[in-house]
Design a protein around this motif. Structure first.
Motif, PDB file in Angstrom:
ATOM      1  N   VAL A   1      -5.225 -11.357  -2.266  1.00 25.08           N
ATOM      2  CA  VAL A   1      -4.257 -12.455  -2.220  1.00 25.08           C
ATOM      3  C   VAL A   1      -3.575 -12.589  -0.862  1.00 25.08           C
ATOM      4  CG1 VAL A   1      -3.840 -12.477  -4.705  1.00 25.08           C
ATOM      5  CG2 VAL A   1      -2.410 -11.026  -3.245  1.00 25.08           C
ATOM      6  N   VAL A   2      -3.753 -11.601   0.030  1.00 25.39           N
ATOM      7  CA  VAL A   2      -3.203 -11.691   1.380  1.00 25.39           C
ATOM      8  C   VAL A   2      -4.186 -12.356   2.336  1.00 25.39           C
ATOM      9  CG1 VAL A   2      -2.518 -10.323   3.399  1.00 25.39           C
ATOM     10  CG2 VAL A   2      -1.574  -9.784   1.157  1.00 25.39           C
ATOM     11  N   GLU A   3      -5.458 -12.078   2.178  1.00 24.29           N
ATOM     12  CA  GLU A   3      -6.448 -12.554   3.141  1.00 24.29           C
ATOM     13  C   GLU A   3      -6.480 -14.074   3.304  1.00 24.29           C
ATOM     14  OE1 GLU A   3     -10.170 -10.651   2.173  1.00 24.29           O
ATOM     15  OE2 GLU A   3      -9.850  -9.190   3.797  1.00 24.29           O
ATOM     16  N   PRO A   4      -6.317 -14.880   2.245  1.00 22.77           N
ATOM     17  CA  PRO A   4      -6.335 -16.331   2.484  1.00 22.77           C
ATOM     18  C   PRO A   4      -5.247 -16.778   3.448  1.00 22.77           C
ATOM     19  CG  PRO A   4      -6.603 -15.863   0.144  1.00 22.77           C
ATOM     20  CD  PRO A   4      -6.251 -14.569   0.802  1.00 22.77           C
ATOM     21  N   GLY A   5      -4.078 -16.175   3.371  1.00 20.66           N
ATOM     22  CA  GLY A   5      -3.008 -16.514   4.300  1.00 20.66           C
ATOM     23  C   GLY A   5      -3.327 -16.081   5.722  1.00 20.66           C
ATOM     24  N   LEU A   6      -3.913 -14.896   5.863  1.00 20.97           N
ATOM     25  CA  LEU A   6      -4.286 -14.428   7.204  1.00 20.97           C
ATOM     26  C   LEU A   6      -5.344 -15.348   7.814  1.00 20.97           C
ATOM     27  CD1 LEU A   6      -4.497 -10.560   6.668  1.00 20.97           C
ATOM     28  CD2 LEU A   6      -2.519 -11.943   7.369  1.00 20.97           C
ATOM     29  N   ARG A   7      -6.313 -15.758   7.002  1.00 19.68           N
ATOM     30  CA  ARG A   7      -7.348 -16.663   7.517  1.00 19.68           C
ATOM     31  C   ARG A   7      -6.755 -18.011   7.910  1.00 19.68           C
ATOM     32  NH1 ARG A   7     -10.419 -14.416   3.152  1.00 19.68           N
ATOM     33  NH2 ARG A   7     -10.026 -16.298   1.914  1.00 19.68           N
ATOM     34  N   ALA A   8      -5.847 -18.526   7.087  1.00 24.71           N
ATOM     35  CA  ALA A   8      -5.243 -19.826   7.387  1.00 24.71           C
ATOM     36  C   ALA A   8      -4.395 -19.750   8.659  1.00 24.71           C
ATOM     37  CB  ALA A   8      -4.399 -20.281   6.201  1.00 24.71           C
ATOM     38  N   ALA A   9      -3.654 -18.657   8.811  1.00 26.91           N
ATOM     39  CA  ALA A   9      -2.860 -18.491  10.027  1.00 26.91           C
ATOM     40  C   ALA A   9      -3.761 -18.371  11.247  1.00 26.91           C
ATOM     41  CB  ALA A   9      -1.961 -17.265   9.896  1.00 26.91           C
ATOM     42  N   ASP A  10      -4.852 -17.614  11.130  1.00 27.87           N
ATOM     43  CA  ASP A  10      -5.796 -17.493  12.236  1.00 27.87           C
ATOM     44  C   ASP A  10      -6.363 -18.855  12.615  1.00 27.87           C
ATOM     45  OD1 ASP A  10      -5.440 -14.768  12.402  1.00 27.87           O
ATOM     46  OD2 ASP A  10      -7.327 -14.254  11.411  1.00 27.87           O
ATOM     47  N   ALA A  11      -6.727 -19.654  11.604  1.00 32.74           N
ATOM     48  CA  ALA A  11      -7.299 -20.971  11.868  1.00 32.74           C
ATOM     49  C   ALA A  11      -6.318 -21.874  12.593  1.00 32.74           C
ATOM     50  CB  ALA A  11      -7.749 -21.617  10.553  1.00 32.74           C
ATOM     51  N   ALA A  12      -5.031 -21.682  12.321  1.00 29.79           N
ATOM     52  CA  ALA A  12      -3.986 -22.479  12.969  1.00 29.79           C
ATOM     53  C   ALA A  12      -3.544 -21.876  14.290  1.00 29.79           C
ATOM     54  CB  ALA A  12      -2.791 -22.610  12.027  1.00 29.79           C
ATOM     55  N   GLY A  13      -4.064 -20.712  14.631  1.00 29.94           N
ATOM     56  CA  GLY A  13      -3.652 -20.038  15.856  1.00 29.94           C
ATOM     57  C   GLY A  13      -2.223 -19.544  15.801  1.00 29.94           C
ATOM     58  N   ALA A  14      -1.751 -19.209  14.586  1.00 25.40           N
ATOM     59  CA  ALA A  14      -0.346 -18.837  14.393  1.00 25.40           C
ATOM     60  C   ALA A  14      -0.219 -17.352  14.077  1.00 25.40           C
ATOM     61  CB  ALA A  14       0.257 -19.647  13.256  1.00 25.40           C
ATOM     62  N   PRO A  15       0.852 -16.716  14.552  1.00 33.31           N
ATOM     63  CA  PRO A  15       1.114 -15.329  14.165  1.00 33.31           C
ATOM     64  C   PRO A  15       1.598 -15.257  12.720  1.00 33.31           C
ATOM     65  CG  PRO A  15       2.915 -16.154  15.497  1.00 33.31           C
ATOM     66  CD  PRO A  15       1.873 -17.237  15.476  1.00 33.31           C
ATOM     67  N   VAL A  16       1.560 -14.053  12.172  1.00 32.40           N
ATOM     68  CA  VAL A  16       2.072 -13.790  10.830  1.00 32.40           C
ATOM     69  C   VAL A  16       3.161 -12.731  10.940  1.00 32.40           C
ATOM     70  CG1 VAL A  16       1.521 -13.025   8.488  1.00 32.40           C
ATOM     71  CG2 VAL A  16      -0.160 -14.316   9.808  1.00 32.40           C
ATOM     72  N   PHE A  17       4.243 -12.933  10.209  1.00 29.44           N
ATOM     73  CA  PHE A  17       5.386 -12.030  10.251  1.00 29.44           C
ATOM     74  C   PHE A  17       5.694 -11.541   8.848  1.00 29.44           C
ATOM     75  CE2 PHE A  17      10.020 -11.360   9.936  1.00 29.44           C
ATOM     76  CZ  PHE A  17      10.202 -10.405  10.927  1.00 29.44           C
ATOM     77  N   LEU A  18       6.195 -10.300   8.753  1.00 28.38           N
ATOM     78  CA  LEU A  18       6.660  -9.777   7.480  1.00 28.38           C
ATOM     79  C   LEU A  18       7.730  -8.731   7.722  1.00 28.38           C
ATOM     80  CD1 LEU A  18       5.431  -6.649   6.970  1.00 28.38           C
ATOM     81  CD2 LEU A  18       3.318  -7.941   6.656  1.00 28.38           C
ATOM     82  N   GLU A  19       8.420  -8.388   6.657  1.00 28.20           N
ATOM     83  CA  GLU A  19       9.407  -7.302   6.663  1.00 28.20           C
ATOM     84  C   GLU A  19       9.104  -6.382   5.490  1.00 28.20           C
ATOM     85  OE1 GLU A  19      12.885 -10.277   8.410  1.00 28.20           O
ATOM     86  OE2 GLU A  19      12.881  -9.701   6.284  1.00 28.20           O
ATOM     87  N   THR A  20       9.204  -5.093   5.722  1.00 32.48           N
ATOM     88  CA  THR A  20       8.938  -4.140   4.649  1.00 32.48           C
ATOM     89  C   THR A  20       9.920  -2.980   4.730  1.00 32.48           C
ATOM     90  OG1 THR A  20       7.246  -2.801   3.540  1.00 32.48           O
ATOM     91  CG2 THR A  20       7.208  -2.817   5.959  1.00 32.48           C
ATOM     92  N   ALA A  21      10.216  -2.412   3.587  1.00 28.53           N
ATOM     93  CA  ALA A  21      11.245  -1.371   3.522  1.00 28.53           C
ATOM     94  C   ALA A  21      10.681   0.001   3.185  1.00 28.53           C
ATOM     95  CB  ALA A  21      12.319  -1.761   2.503  1.00 28.53           C
ATOM     96  N   THR A  22       9.380   0.211   3.392  1.00 25.76           N
ATOM     97  CA  THR A  22       8.834   1.554   3.216  1.00 25.76           C
ATOM     98  C   THR A  22       7.876   1.890   4.350  1.00 25.76           C
ATOM     99  OG1 THR A  22       6.809   1.090   1.949  1.00 25.76           O
ATOM    100  CG2 THR A  22       8.882   1.196   0.706  1.00 25.76           C
ATOM    101  N   ALA A  23       7.903   3.150   4.764  1.00 25.44           N
ATOM    102  CA  ALA A  23       7.002   3.597   5.821  1.00 25.44           C
ATOM    103  C   ALA A  23       5.551   3.547   5.362  1.00 25.44           C
ATOM    104  CB  ALA A  23       7.368   5.014   6.252  1.00 25.44           C
ATOM    105  N   ASP A  24       5.301   3.772   4.069  1.00 24.12           N
ATOM    106  CA  ASP A  24       3.936   3.672   3.554  1.00 24.12           C
ATOM    107  C   ASP A  24       3.374   2.277   3.772  1.00 24.12           C
ATOM    108  OD1 ASP A  24       3.842   6.297   2.767  1.00 24.12           O
ATOM    109  OD2 ASP A  24       4.301   5.884   0.659  1.00 24.12           O
ATOM    110  N   ASN A  25       4.198   1.250   3.537  1.00 21.15           N
ATOM    111  CA  ASN A  25       3.730  -0.112   3.744  1.00 21.15           C
ATOM    112  C   ASN A  25       3.437  -0.394   5.211  1.00 21.15           C
ATOM    113  OD1 ASN A  25       3.900  -0.652   1.038  1.00 21.15           O
ATOM    114  ND2 ASN A  25       5.758  -1.882   1.174  1.00 21.15           N
ATOM    115  N   VAL A  26       4.196   0.228   6.111  1.00 16.78           N
ATOM    116  CA  VAL A  26       3.919   0.052   7.537  1.00 16.78           C
ATOM    117  C   VAL A  26       2.496   0.485   7.843  1.00 16.78           C
ATOM    118  CG1 VAL A  26       4.502   0.859   9.861  1.00 16.78           C
ATOM    119  CG2 VAL A  26       6.319   0.244   8.262  1.00 16.78           C
TER     120      VAL A  26
END
Length: 205
Positions: A147-172
């Motif tokens: 469910v994450v990859e479609p967003g990454l592909r769409a952002a790549d196609a638009a030449g746009a960066p992707v940003f997120l925030e996470t509160a666990t080191a495991d997620n980093v």
């Protein structure tokens, strides 16, 4: 949250969500974030489960679906919610009485933490991965990545960066495997968990 960097058994698992999916998506995200440090801090203990589900529904229904993107799996066992450049979310959605009631006595602390994080968010247009979660009994199947990859592909196609925030080191560590890099490690007030800001440039793997 499960590991969204793990490959899915079927790369076609994800699909755009519709309004009919939202109740099940809210159930899934509430289950996925039951023990997440940020939600445990931000959501009052009184009625925690109900408030958490209502918050997930609010953001998916009022913000993600009309102003961004929401992807889910066929059975709604995983979902991701995004905002996108060019779609301005009305400011009042973040200050509504309904939202204030859900945060209850945590509202002002959440606002102070958000104000600190705002200084570390990109000023240029970007896709924002607001949330991604998988039901706890379905983790390890690659649904998070699906469910994450479609967003990454769409952002790549638009030449746009992707940003997120996470509160666990495991997620980093998980997000680094998807091409994200830490842009800030933020200590927050009022006992909020340390939060990492991460960004992915177009085409990163």
């Amino acid at each position: 949250m499960t590991d969204p960097s793990a490959p899915a058994e079927d790369s076609a698992l994800a699909r755009p969500a519709t309004g009919a999916d939202l109740p099940a998506i809210a159930d899934t995200l509430a289950d996925a974030f039951t023990d997440y440090p940020w939600t445990r801090w931000a959501v009052p203990a009184d009625g925690y489960t109900e408030r958490l589900r209502a918050l997930q529904l609010y953001f998916a229904e009022r913000i993600g679906l009309p102003y961004g993107r929401v992807w889910t799996t066929a059975d709604n066992a995983a979902a991701s919610v995004w905002t996108v450049p060019g779609a301005e979310v009305p400011a009042e959605l973040f200050t509504s009485p309904e939202l204030a009631a859900l945060y209850g006595d945590r509202l002002h602390a959440v606002g102070r933490a958000d104000a600190v994080l705002e200084a570390h968010r990109p000023s240029r247009p970007c896709w924002f991965l607001a949330t991604v979660g998988v039901r706890r009994d379905r983790q390890g199947e690659g649904l998070g990545r699906a469910v994450v990859e479609p967003g990454l592909r769409a952002a790549d196609a638009a030449g746009a960066p992707v940003f997120l925030e996470t509160a666990t080191a495991d997620n980093v560590r998980i997000y680094r495997r998807l091409g994200f890099e830490v842009t800030a490690e933020v200590a927050l007030p009022d006992g909020a968990p340390t939060t990492w800001c991460m960004e992915r440039t177009p085409g990163s793997t």
